[in-house]
Design an enzyme around this catalytic site. Structure first.
Site, PDB file in Angstrom:
ATOM      1  N   GLY A  18      -3.092  -7.751  -0.674  1.00 19.21           N
ATOM      2  CA  GLY A  18      -2.416  -7.572  -1.957  1.00 19.21           C
ATOM      3  C   GLY A  18      -2.577  -8.773  -2.865  1.00 19.21           C
ATOM      4  N   ALA A  20      -4.329  -9.477  -5.398  1.00 16.21           N
ATOM      5  CA  ALA A  20      -4.525  -9.325  -6.837  1.00 16.21           C
ATOM      6  C   ALA A  20      -3.232  -8.926  -7.544  1.00 16.21           C
ATOM      7  CB  ALA A  20      -5.608  -8.287  -7.122  1.00 16.21           C
ATOM      8  N   GLY A  21      -2.145  -8.865  -6.786  1.00  9.69           N
ATOM      9  CA  GLY A  21      -0.847  -8.552  -7.381  1.00  9.69           C
ATOM     10  C   GLY A  21      -0.188  -9.782  -7.981  1.00  9.69           C
ATOM     11  N   PHE A  22       1.008  -9.622  -8.447  1.00 14.44           N
ATOM     12  CA  PHE A  22       1.712 -10.687  -9.173  1.00 14.44           C
ATOM     13  C   PHE A  22       1.976 -11.932  -8.330  1.00 14.44           C
ATOM     14  CE2 PHE A  22       6.284 -12.032 -10.004  1.00 14.44           C
ATOM     15  CZ  PHE A  22       5.929 -13.086 -10.828  1.00 14.44           C
ATOM     16  N   ILE A  23       2.815 -11.822  -7.321  1.00 16.91           N
ATOM     17  CA  ILE A  23       3.183 -12.994  -6.524  1.00 16.91           C
ATOM     18  C   ILE A  23       1.985 -13.531  -5.761  1.00 16.91           C
ATOM     19  CG2 ILE A  23       4.621 -13.854  -4.643  1.00 16.91           C
ATOM     20  CD1 ILE A  23       6.767 -11.880  -5.440  1.00 16.91           C
ATOM     21  N   ALA A  24       1.248 -12.653  -5.103  1.00 19.49           N
ATOM     22  CA  ALA A  24       0.135 -13.095  -4.266  1.00 19.49           C
ATOM     23  C   ALA A  24      -0.961 -13.789  -5.061  1.00 19.49           C
ATOM     24  CB  ALA A  24      -0.445 -11.907  -3.505  1.00 19.49           C
ATOM     25  N   THR A 138      11.494  -9.219   1.400  1.00 14.35           N
ATOM     26  CA  THR A 138      12.336  -9.308   0.211  1.00 14.35           C
ATOM     27  C   THR A 138      13.806  -9.408   0.588  1.00 14.35           C
ATOM     28  OG1 THR A 138      13.107  -8.043  -1.730  1.00 14.35           O
ATOM     29  CG2 THR A 138      12.297  -6.783   0.135  1.00 14.35           C
ATOM     30  N   ASP A 139      14.594 -10.017  -0.280  1.00  9.60           N
ATOM     31  CA  ASP A 139      16.040 -10.084  -0.038  1.00  9.60           C
ATOM     32  C   ASP A 139      16.708  -8.726  -0.231  1.00  9.60           C
ATOM     33  OD1 ASP A 139      15.760  -9.937  -2.810  1.00  9.60           O
ATOM     34  OD2 ASP A 139      17.510 -11.186  -3.194  1.00  9.60           O
ATOM     35  N   GLU A 140      15.947  -7.753  -0.743  1.00 12.34           N
ATOM     36  CA  GLU A 140      16.486  -6.396  -0.916  1.00 12.34           C
ATOM     37  C   GLU A 140      16.910  -5.787   0.419  1.00 12.34           C
ATOM     38  OE1 GLU A 140      16.778  -4.076  -3.446  1.00 12.34           O
ATOM     39  OE2 GLU A 140      15.913  -5.082  -5.180  1.00 12.34           O
ATOM     40  N   TYR A 176      12.707   1.747  -1.306  1.00 10.81           N
ATOM     41  CA  TYR A 176      11.841   0.569  -1.264  1.00 10.81           C
ATOM     42  C   TYR A 176      12.366  -0.451  -0.268  1.00 10.81           C
ATOM     43  CZ  TYR A 176      10.622  -4.220  -2.485  1.00 10.81           C
ATOM     44  OH  TYR A 176      10.264  -5.545  -2.420  1.00 10.81           O
TER      45      TYR A 176
END
Length: 239
Positions: A18, A20-24, A138-140, A176
């Site tokens: 992943g 190319a995603g935001f965080i990575a 995630t903290d979710e 999610y």
């Protein structure tokens, strides 16, 4: 969460799922630029929320490689691990938008749970070579249990956080979060059953450059620039 007494080692080739995603992509750019002696391989299927352009700052660097592929493809993952002699895996790849999980929850189970399980099996096929598995969660996963609601409360005497990891429970409240909790449990099971050298991280809300505009901060900024209303769930009051 980590296995005790994991042997220390110096990474030589790192796979970022992943990437190319935001965080990575932000993590990848930082690592590639800071560690020119380590090879970083991004493995990404380029879904709607990822973009190859996110990696443009490092695309031509000698210690960077890109593989387009789905983590559900065990053969391709194993090929990448073998070809680049991967010794460390950063597992970022996931479906992450809560609102989308209400309408298409099976996609989240497939990508986040089955995808993680597939990657774990790939590690098991290469466990003599892969020395560390970092699972980005995630903290979710904490949901709305009493411990998580006290995270922001501070002890008046020494300023220590009221949050205690060891006393927390996984109580996800949306598909999610449930898929990420399930993925964590699979990682934990492999840690105990197969001595997977894993680390699990649970990040809080993140925002910044390259974030897909479906998320709160970039979405609200975009709407404010256009003079549009800022919509929230329900009445916008805490439960």
């Amino acid at each position: 969460v980590s296995i005790s007494a994991m042997a220390s080692y110096k990474p030589k080739a790192v796979l970022l799922t992943g990437g190319a995603g935001f965080i990575a992509s932000n993590v990848c750019i930082h690592l590639v630029q800071k560690h020119p002696d380590i090879l970083f391989v991004v493995y990404d299927k380029i879904d709607y929320c990822s973009n190859i352009k996110n990696l443009s700052p490092v695309f031509r660097m000698k210690n960077f490689e890109f593989v387009k592929g789905d983590i559900l493809s065990a053969d391709l993952v194993n090929f990448a691990i073998s070809k680049f002699r991967i010794d460390t895996i950063y597992h970022f790849a996931a479906q992450t938008h809560v609102d989308n999980s209400f309408g298409n929850s099976l996609t989240f189970t497939s990508n986040n749970v089955l995808g993680t399980h597939t990657l774990l099996e790939c590690w098991r096929s290469n466990k003599e070579q892969v020395k560390r598995f970092i699972h980005v969660s995630t903290d979710e996963v904490y949901g709305e249990n009493k411990v998580s609601t006290n995270i922001r409360k501070m002890d008046q005497k020494d300023g220590a956080s009221a949050f205690e990891e060891s006393k927390s429970m996984l109580l996800p409240t949306n598909p999610y979060a449930a898929s990420k909790a399930a993925a964590e449990l699979m990682v934990t099971a492999y840690m105990h059953s197969f001595q997977l050298p894993a680390i699990i991280t649970r990040g809080n809300n993140v925002y910044g450059p390259r974030q897909y505009p479906e998320k709160l901060v970039p979405k609200f900024l975009f709407r404010m620039e256009k003079g549009m209303k800022l919509c929230v769930h329900g009445k916008g009051t805490p439960r």
